[in-house]
Scaffold this motif. Structure first.
Motif, PDB file in Angstrom:
ATOM      1  N   ALA A 387      27.805   9.043  42.730  1.00 38.00           N
ATOM      2  CA  ALA A 387      28.990   9.816  42.326  1.00 38.00           C
ATOM      3  C   ALA A 387      28.598  11.081  41.571  1.00 38.00           C
ATOM      4  CB  ALA A 387      29.901   8.950  41.451  1.00 38.00           C
ATOM      5  N   PHE A 388      27.466  11.042  40.861  1.00 36.81           N
ATOM      6  CA  PHE A 388      27.084  12.139  39.966  1.00 36.81           C
ATOM      7  C   PHE A 388      26.980  13.483  40.688  1.00 36.81           C
ATOM      8  CE2 PHE A 388      24.374  14.843  37.462  1.00 36.81           C
ATOM      9  CZ  PHE A 388      24.728  14.565  36.147  1.00 36.81           C
ATOM     10  N   PRO A 389      26.227  13.591  41.809  1.00 36.49           N
ATOM     11  CA  PRO A 389      26.128  14.909  42.460  1.00 36.49           C
ATOM     12  C   PRO A 389      27.460  15.448  42.960  1.00 36.49           C
ATOM     13  CG  PRO A 389      25.078  13.196  43.797  1.00 36.49           C
ATOM     14  CD  PRO A 389      25.360  12.596  42.465  1.00 36.49           C
ATOM     15  N   PHE A 390      28.365  14.569  43.372  1.00 35.38           N
ATOM     16  CA  PHE A 390      29.684  15.034  43.801  1.00 35.38           C
ATOM     17  C   PHE A 390      30.476  15.592  42.624  1.00 35.38           C
ATOM     18  CE2 PHE A 390      28.737  11.877  47.187  1.00 35.38           C
ATOM     19  CZ  PHE A 390      28.846  12.731  48.275  1.00 35.38           C
ATOM     20  N   PHE A 391      30.470  14.869  41.504  1.00 40.84           N
ATOM     21  CA  PHE A 391      31.159  15.374  40.312  1.00 40.84           C
ATOM     22  C   PHE A 391      30.515  16.676  39.828  1.00 40.84           C
ATOM     23  CE2 PHE A 391      32.414  10.755  39.138  1.00 40.84           C
ATOM     24  CZ  PHE A 391      33.568  10.859  39.909  1.00 40.84           C
ATOM     25  N   HIS A 392      29.187  16.736  39.898  1.00 37.02           N
ATOM     26  CA  HIS A 392      28.484  17.934  39.426  1.00 37.02           C
ATOM     27  C   HIS A 392      28.836  19.142  40.295  1.00 37.02           C
ATOM     28  CE1 HIS A 392      25.403  20.231  37.388  1.00 37.02           C
ATOM     29  NE2 HIS A 392      24.872  20.570  38.550  1.00 37.02           N
ATOM     30  N   ARG A 393      28.872  18.947  41.627  1.00 36.17           N
ATOM     31  CA  ARG A 393      29.231  20.048  42.508  1.00 36.17           C
ATOM     32  C   ARG A 393      30.680  20.479  42.272  1.00 36.17           C
ATOM     33  NH1 ARG A 393      28.283  24.737  44.218  1.00 36.17           N
ATOM     34  NH2 ARG A 393      29.101  25.245  46.296  1.00 36.17           N
ATOM     35  N   GLY A 394      31.563  19.513  42.064  1.00 34.35           N
ATOM     36  CA  GLY A 394      32.951  19.848  41.753  1.00 34.35           C
ATOM     37  C   GLY A 394      33.054  20.656  40.467  1.00 34.35           C
ATOM     38  N   GLN A 395      32.238  20.308  39.488  1.00 31.59           N
ATOM     39  CA  GLN A 395      32.239  21.046  38.227  1.00 31.59           C
ATOM     40  C   GLN A 395      31.759  22.484  38.426  1.00 31.59           C
ATOM     41  OE1 GLN A 395      29.558  19.519  35.194  1.00 31.59           O
ATOM     42  NE2 GLN A 395      31.002  20.078  33.593  1.00 31.59           N
ATOM     43  N   GLN A 396      30.734  22.664  39.254  1.00 35.75           N
ATOM     44  CA  GLN A 396      30.249  24.020  39.539  1.00 35.75           C
ATOM     45  C   GLN A 396      31.347  24.863  40.198  1.00 35.75           C
ATOM     46  OE1 GLN A 396      26.767  23.065  41.943  1.00 35.75           O
ATOM     47  NE2 GLN A 396      25.395  23.609  40.259  1.00 35.75           N
ATOM     48  N   LEU A 397      32.035  24.288  41.181  1.00 37.53           N
ATOM     49  CA  LEU A 397      33.093  25.019  41.872  1.00 37.53           C
ATOM     50  C   LEU A 397      34.248  25.340  40.932  1.00 37.53           C
ATOM     51  CD1 LEU A 397      33.227  23.105  45.279  1.00 37.53           C
ATOM     52  CD2 LEU A 397      32.369  25.416  44.873  1.00 37.53           C
ATOM     53  N   ARG A 398      34.571  24.385  40.069  1.00 38.18           N
ATOM     54  CA  ARG A 398      35.667  24.615  39.109  1.00 38.18           C
ATOM     55  C   ARG A 398      35.289  25.719  38.132  1.00 38.18           C
ATOM     56  NH1 ARG A 398      40.454  23.440  37.766  1.00 38.18           N
ATOM     57  NH2 ARG A 398      41.145  22.694  35.728  1.00 38.18           N
ATOM     58  N   GLY A 399      34.032  25.749  37.718  1.00 37.07           N
ATOM     59  CA  GLY A 399      33.569  26.824  36.847  1.00 37.07           C
ATOM     60  C   GLY A 399      33.669  28.181  37.532  1.00 37.07           C
ATOM     61  N   GLN A 400      33.315  28.222  38.822  1.00 37.43           N
ATOM     62  CA  GLN A 400      33.436  29.465  39.574  1.00 37.43           C
ATOM     63  C   GLN A 400      34.888  29.922  39.673  1.00 37.43           C
ATOM     64  OE1 GLN A 400      31.582  28.767  43.388  1.00 37.43           O
ATOM     65  NE2 GLN A 400      29.568  28.311  42.484  1.00 37.43           N
ATOM     66  N   GLN A 401      35.802  28.959  39.886  1.00 39.65           N
ATOM     67  CA  GLN A 401      37.224  29.298  39.946  1.00 39.65           C
ATOM     68  C   GLN A 401      37.703  29.892  38.637  1.00 39.65           C
ATOM     69  OE1 GLN A 401      39.216  25.649  41.038  1.00 39.65           O
ATOM     70  NE2 GLN A 401      38.599  25.775  43.194  1.00 39.65           N
ATOM     71  N   HIS A 402      37.286  29.306  37.513  1.00 35.35           N
ATOM     72  CA  HIS A 402      37.692  29.810  36.202  1.00 35.35           C
ATOM     73  C   HIS A 402      37.175  31.223  35.972  1.00 35.35           C
ATOM     74  CE1 HIS A 402      38.415  25.535  34.413  1.00 35.35           C
ATOM     75  NE2 HIS A 402      39.464  26.009  35.052  1.00 35.35           N
ATOM     76  N   ARG A 403      35.926  31.481  36.406  1.00 35.84           N
ATOM     77  CA  ARG A 403      35.367  32.826  36.222  1.00 35.84           C
ATOM     78  C   ARG A 403      36.134  33.858  37.046  1.00 35.84           C
ATOM     79  NH1 ARG A 403      30.573  29.770  35.894  1.00 35.84           N
ATOM     80  NH2 ARG A 403      30.151  29.941  38.144  1.00 35.84           N
ATOM     81  N   VAL A 404      36.494  33.480  38.271  1.00 44.03           N
ATOM     82  CA  VAL A 404      37.276  34.384  39.127  1.00 44.03           C
ATOM     83  C   VAL A 404      38.638  34.657  38.515  1.00 44.03           C
ATOM     84  CG1 VAL A 404      38.447  34.587  41.359  1.00 44.03           C
ATOM     85  CG2 VAL A 404      36.094  33.747  41.260  1.00 44.03           C
ATOM     86  N   GLU A 405      39.275  33.594  37.993  1.00 36.20           N
ATOM     87  CA  GLU A 405      40.598  33.754  37.376  1.00 36.20           C
ATOM     88  C   GLU A 405      40.524  34.665  36.164  1.00 36.20           C
ATOM     89  OE1 GLU A 405      41.778  29.772  36.573  1.00 36.20           O
ATOM     90  OE2 GLU A 405      42.124  29.272  38.687  1.00 36.20           O
ATOM     91  N   ARG A 406      39.476  34.512  35.352  1.00 36.95           N
ATOM     92  CA  ARG A 406      39.320  35.358  34.158  1.00 36.95           C
ATOM     93  C   ARG A 406      39.076  36.804  34.567  1.00 36.95           C
ATOM     94  NH1 ARG A 406      36.466  30.853  31.926  1.00 36.95           N
ATOM     95  NH2 ARG A 406      34.464  31.758  32.581  1.00 36.95           N
ATOM     96  N   THR A 407      38.245  37.000  35.588  1.00 37.93           N
ATOM     97  CA  THR A 407      37.968  38.350  36.073  1.00 37.93           C
ATOM     98  C   THR A 407      39.231  38.993  36.614  1.00 37.93           C
ATOM     99  OG1 THR A 407      35.719  37.679  36.673  1.00 37.93           O
ATOM    100  CG2 THR A 407      36.554  39.733  37.620  1.00 37.93           C
ATOM    101  N   SER A 408      40.010  38.242  37.376  1.00 42.53           N
ATOM    102  CA  SER A 408      41.253  38.753  37.929  1.00 42.53           C
ATOM    103  C   SER A 408      42.222  39.135  36.824  1.00 42.53           C
ATOM    104  CB  SER A 408      41.920  37.720  38.839  1.00 42.53           C
ATOM    105  OG  SER A 408      41.051  37.383  39.909  1.00 42.53           O
TER     106      SER A 408
END
Length: 412
Positions: A387-408
């Protein structure tokens, strides 16, 4: 000092509907655990049904629930939370009463399927309703309160059921009491619909079912969470499948004691953990939870001393709290308001792991034997860690989404 003490004792300021769902969860889970955990015993001892058929009857409930969970949540997005909850709870009441009157084997297959259907429709809708009426900053608290209510009901229900004669020839009364509890809850939900329906978020235009499927299952963060949760649900299934066979075959008292430790651990650690994990992201908590789940499982296979087995159960339970409570919080964070029910419903697909891993645990016991605990539970631990790598990848994608939202936001 007295004022401060009163403040500390004050209940959380949840929405009245949230408190209604939490209290209703306690009552319905008490009614559920009064009867359905004893259903297999009742079917065998009282109805004379053979073990293989009983297993099939019980499996129907799990499969029906897994297959229909998305539909239940999606219906609540289209028809409204209250209508779906009232209808499913009313039908659930009739199903429980049906168990008291049924005699033919085919009837138990139908009732078991309906039981899984009602649960799969009601549960995601209730969780979506909690998220609807609770501000984001309080969701961790409200889902912790719900999980607390589930565990209190799970502790009290079997005791009451045994007192009323569940599992034996006098099981008629427990089934009817459970049916009565569910019927009362349905009536209470009608009251909440009349009093508070206007306080729910305004509905947007209904989304077609095909479009719902497309949106939910193309959300990459949710998909990685769902894939990780397959292994988490599988890890939890070993508590009453693989572990019950491994320890229960010659140490029934130890297995019963570990269940008590599990319940007490939930009550002791749930709120301190909730406070601690507010400092971290939801997916960080899930990663920690899956690691603790796996370590607890491994301890069951390695240790024989009751103290070390209890310590393993404490570790396992902390993983359980983190994964199941924080998982609900995460869905509330990532799901659009108008599709919240569909997201909570789709999360039920993770419980495919529950049936698959319970089956795998039995295969491992059959192949290696009861004397190979470290090997068997080592394998189960490694599966949980997937389960760990799936949760970790989801966390990376969520972090990217937050950065895009902040930039926007900055650009805007």
């Amino acid at each position: 000092m007295k004022i401060n003490a009163k403040r500390r004792m004050r209940l959380p300021a949840f929405h009245p509907v949230a408190w209604g769902v939490i209290i209703g969860t306690f009552l319905s889970r008490t009614g559920f655990f009064m009867t359905l955990p004893f259903l297999g015993i009742y079917l065998g001892k009282v109805k004379g049904i053979d073990p293989a058929t009983i297993g099939a009857i019980l499996a129907v409930s799990l499969f029906a629930g897994t297959l229909c969970s998305f539909v239940g949540g999606a219906l609540s997005d289209r028809l409204g939370r209250y209508l779906v909850m009232i209808a499913s709870m009313a039908l659930w009441s009739l199903v429980l009463a049906g168990f008291a009157f049924a005699n033919a084997t085919w009837m138990f297959f139908v009732l078991s399927g309906l039981n899984g259907l009602c649960r799969s429709i009601f549960e995601p809708t209730a969780r979506a309703l909690l998220a609807d009426v609770t501000p984001a900053e309080q969701r961790s608290d409200v889902f912790n309160a719900r999980y607390f209510a589930i565990n209190i009901g799970g502790a009290i229900g079997p005791l009451v059921g045994l007192k009323l004669g569940a599992g034996g020839a006098s099981s008629f009364l427990p089934f009817m009491v459970s049916a009565g509890i569910f019927a009362v809850y349905a009536v209470v939900l009608v009251f909440f619909m009349i009093a508070f329906n206007q306080q729910l978020p305004e509905k947007s235009a209904p989304v077609a079912m095909r479009k719902m499927v497309q949106i939910v299952f193309t959300d990459k963060v949710f998909l990685y969470f769902l894939l990780g949760n397959v292994f988490v649900a599988g890890a939890y299934s070993h508590l009453d499948s693989t572990l019950s066979q491994y320890i229960g075959h010659d140490r029934v008292e130890a297995y019963s004691f570990l269940f008590v430790v599990n319940t007490l651990s939930v009550l002791v650690f749930q709120y301190p953990l909730a406070k601690l994990m507010k400092r971290f992201s939801s997916l960080t908590a899930l990663k920690a939870g899956c690691l603790l789940f796996g370590l607890g499982l491994f301890g069951f296979g390695v240790f024989h001393n009751i103290f070390m087995l209890s310590l393993s159960m404490v570790i396992f339970t902390i993983g359980e709290i983190l994964c199941f409570v924080i998982g609900d919080v995460l869905i509330g964070e990532i799901a659009p308001e108008h599709l919240r029910g569909a997201y909570y419903g789709a999360s039920g697909f993770a419980f495919i792991g529950q049936s698959a891993c319970a089956w795998l645990g039995g295969i491992l016991l059959n192949v290696f034997g009861f004397g190979q605990g470290p090997l068997i539970f080592g394998i189960l631990m490694l599966l949980t860690f997937l389960a760990f790598p799936f949760f970790h990848r989801g966390q990376q994608l969520r972090g990217q989404q937050h950065r895009v939202e902040r930039t926007s936001g900055v650009v805007a």
